[in-house]
Design a protein around this motif. Structure first.
Motif, PDB file in Angstrom:
ATOM      1  N   GLY A 119       0.838  -1.195   0.000  1.00  0.00           N
ATOM      2  CA  GLY A 119       0.000   0.000   0.000  1.00  0.00           C
ATOM      3  C   GLY A 119       0.873   1.245   0.000  1.00  0.00           C
ATOM      4  O   GLY A 119       2.025   1.209   0.462  1.00  0.00           O
ATOM      5  N   LEU A 120       0.340   2.327  -0.519  1.00  0.00           N
ATOM      6  CA  LEU A 120       1.047   3.605  -0.536  1.00  0.00           C
ATOM      7  C   LEU A 120       0.155   4.684   0.071  1.00  0.00           C
ATOM      8  O   LEU A 120      -1.064   4.521   0.150  1.00  0.00           O
ATOM      9  N   GLY A 121       0.744   5.783   0.496  1.00  0.00           N
ATOM     10  CA  GLY A 121      -0.032   6.891   1.029  1.00  0.00           C
ATOM     11  C   GLY A 121      -0.842   6.465   2.236  1.00  0.00           C
ATOM     12  O   GLY A 121      -0.341   5.801   3.144  1.00  0.00           O
ATOM     13  N   ASN A 122      -2.131   6.827   2.254  1.00  0.00           N
ATOM     14  CA  ASN A 122      -3.001   6.463   3.369  1.00  0.00           C
ATOM     15  C   ASN A 122      -3.193   4.956   3.496  1.00  0.00           C
ATOM     16  O   ASN A 122      -3.558   4.448   4.557  1.00  0.00           O
ATOM     17  N   SER A 123      -2.950   4.235   2.405  1.00  0.00           N
ATOM     18  CA  SER A 123      -3.143   2.784   2.423  1.00  0.00           C
ATOM     19  C   SER A 123      -1.956   2.039   3.039  1.00  0.00           C
ATOM     20  O   SER A 123      -2.090   0.863   3.392  1.00  0.00           O
ATOM     21  N   LEU A 124      -0.801   2.706   3.167  1.00  0.00           N
ATOM     22  CA  LEU A 124       0.372   2.036   3.725  1.00  0.00           C
ATOM     23  C   LEU A 124       0.165   1.607   5.178  1.00  0.00           C
ATOM     24  O   LEU A 124       0.398   0.436   5.509  1.00  0.00           O
ATOM     25  N   PRO A 125      -0.271   2.503   6.075  1.00  0.00           N
ATOM     26  CA  PRO A 125      -0.487   2.044   7.458  1.00  0.00           C
ATOM     27  C   PRO A 125      -1.578   0.977   7.562  1.00  0.00           C
ATOM     28  O   PRO A 125      -1.533   0.126   8.452  1.00  0.00           O
ATOM     29  N   ILE A 126      -2.542   1.006   6.635  1.00  0.00           N
ATOM     30  CA  ILE A 126      -3.588  -0.028   6.622  1.00  0.00           C
ATOM     31  C   ILE A 126      -2.956  -1.372   6.238  1.00  0.00           C
ATOM     32  O   ILE A 126      -3.277  -2.419   6.815  1.00  0.00           O
ATOM     33  N   ALA A 127      -2.036  -1.342   5.258  1.00  0.00           N
ATOM     34  CA  ALA A 127      -1.348  -2.563   4.829  1.00  0.00           C
ATOM     35  C   ALA A 127      -0.488  -3.119   5.962  1.00  0.00           C
ATOM     36  O   ALA A 127      -0.423  -4.342   6.173  1.00  0.00           O
ATOM     37  N   GLN A 128       0.175  -2.237   6.706  1.00  0.00           N
ATOM     38  CA  GLN A 128       0.994  -2.668   7.836  1.00  0.00           C
ATOM     39  C   GLN A 128       0.128  -3.308   8.922  1.00  0.00           C
ATOM     40  O   GLN A 128       0.479  -4.341   9.491  1.00  0.00           O
ATOM     41  N   TYR A 129      -1.002  -2.681   9.185  1.00  0.00           N
ATOM     42  CA  TYR A 129      -1.935  -3.219  10.179  1.00  0.00           C
ATOM     43  C   TYR A 129      -2.482  -4.566   9.711  1.00  0.00           C
ATOM     44  O   TYR A 129      -2.601  -5.513  10.503  1.00  0.00           O
ATOM     45  N   ALA A 130      -2.793  -4.661   8.408  1.00  0.00           N
ATOM     46  CA  ALA A 130      -3.346  -5.903   7.858  1.00  0.00           C
ATOM     47  C   ALA A 130      -2.361  -7.055   8.035  1.00  0.00           C
ATOM     48  O   ALA A 130      -2.756  -8.170   8.407  1.00  0.00           O
ATOM     49  N   ALA A 131      -1.079  -6.789   7.767  1.00  0.00           N
ATOM     50  CA  ALA A 131      -0.070  -7.836   7.912  1.00  0.00           C
ATOM     51  C   ALA A 131      -0.002  -8.322   9.357  1.00  0.00           C
ATOM     52  O   ALA A 131       0.131  -9.523   9.623  1.00  0.00           O
ATOM     53  N   VAL A 162      -1.558  -8.958  -1.588  1.00  0.00           N
ATOM     54  CA  VAL A 162      -2.772  -8.172  -1.376  1.00  0.00           C
ATOM     55  C   VAL A 162      -2.405  -6.701  -1.505  1.00  0.00           C
ATOM     56  O   VAL A 162      -1.629  -6.164  -0.704  1.00  0.00           O
ATOM     57  N   ILE A 163      -2.930  -6.049  -2.537  1.00  0.00           N
ATOM     58  CA  ILE A 163      -2.589  -4.648  -2.810  1.00  0.00           C
ATOM     59  C   ILE A 163      -3.754  -3.751  -2.399  1.00  0.00           C
ATOM     60  O   ILE A 163      -4.873  -3.909  -2.887  1.00  0.00           O
ATOM     61  N   LEU A 164      -3.486  -2.821  -1.501  1.00  0.00           N
ATOM     62  CA  LEU A 164      -4.499  -1.882  -1.023  1.00  0.00           C
ATOM     63  C   LEU A 164      -4.292  -0.531  -1.695  1.00  0.00           C
ATOM     64  O   LEU A 164      -3.202   0.034  -1.658  1.00  0.00           O
ATOM     65  N   SER A 165      -5.335  -0.017  -2.305  1.00  0.00           N
ATOM     66  CA  SER A 165      -5.248   1.280  -2.974  1.00  0.00           C
ATOM     67  C   SER A 165      -6.643   1.868  -3.093  1.00  0.00           C
ATOM     68  O   SER A 165      -7.573   1.177  -3.527  1.00  0.00           O
ATOM     69  N   ILE A 166      -6.805   3.115  -2.714  1.00  0.00           N
ATOM     70  CA  ILE A 166      -8.126   3.741  -2.800  1.00  0.00           C
ATOM     71  C   ILE A 166      -8.543   3.917  -4.252  1.00  0.00           C
ATOM     72  O   ILE A 166      -9.617   3.484  -4.662  1.00  0.00           O
TER      73      ILE A 166
END
Length: 244
Positions: A119-131, A162-166
């Protein structure tokens, strides 16, 4: 959206739909096709024909594109996300198609030895939390914060990515997705737009359908549905492990 040549192609009934849409842009995304047909005194077939003329495959895609158009405006007041979040939980999440996509993603993740979140931008901390959350289910999960990670150099990589992106249109993530497609890995995308470029690359594409909100270069789109979805999937993974 609503190019001059498109407007010129509208017949009298379609022009009625167009006029109503222009005057009620903020409410159209929350209407059903029958509700719009009733308000404009036309048939649902006319509305579908109208959607086709503005390059949308159906009313759902038209509503999403309209929401994007609204979200791109530099409004003085940002819209409260409660209605978007409520709609996700009451309409999108319970839908049969959405549940099928989520279950397919969970099945893939359950069979995978390694799960990589991006994830990048706002999605990066979400990706870290998801992991971190998915790791609780006993799955080896990591987050890669470097969008330039050379995935193409690992042709035997066998993982679930799993790629997170708004928006699903980030150039760096799209390039990484292309690289991953050349490995043995499976790509799952979680975006807001079901018709974005990233969704087309993914083996399983999940879209929350929430309205993007941006002011200049800053993204204010809510990630509440994504957070819920990640926790929901992690618990499903844990339950499947317990059932084995």
């Amino acid at each position: 959206m609503f190019e001059a040549d498109q407007i010129q192609s509208f017949n009298e009934l379609e022009m009625e739909v167009y006029r109503y849409v222009v005057e009620h842009m903020n409410t159209i995304p929350y209407m059903r096709i029958r509700e719009l047909a009733k308000e404009t005194h036309v048939s649902t077939t006319t509305i579908l024909r109208f959607c086709k003329k503005v390059d949308c495959d159906g009313f759902s895609e038209f509503k999403f594109k309209l929401k994007e158009k609204i979200g791109q405006k530099d409004s003085l007041v940002l819209i409260d996300d409660k209605a978007e979040i409520d709609r996700f939980f009451t309409e999108r999440f319970p839908s049969e198609l959405f549940q099928q996509q989520v279950e397919e993603a969970i099945t893939i993740m359950a069979k995978s030895g390694t799960i990589v979140f991006l994830g990048l931008g706002n999605s990066l901390p979400i990706a870290q939390y998801a992991a971190r959350v998915v790791s609780n289910s006993g799955k080896f999960s990591v987050c890669i914060s470097d969008p330039f990670y050379p995935a193409r150099m690992v042709p035997n990589l066998d993982a679930t990515i799993v790629i997170l992106s708004i928006s699903g249109e980030s150039t760096q993530l799209l390039e990484l997705a292309r690289d991953v497609k050349n490995t043995k890995s499976t790509v799952i995308s979680i975006t807001s737009n079901p018709n974005c470029s990233l969704a087309r690359f993914a083996d399983v594409a999940i879209a929350t359908g929430v309205m993007p909100q941006r002011r200049k270069e800053i993204d204010y789109t809510t990630n509440v549905p994504v957070l819920y979805l990640i926790e929901y999937m992690a618990k499903k993974l844990e339950n499947r492990k317990s059932e084995e």
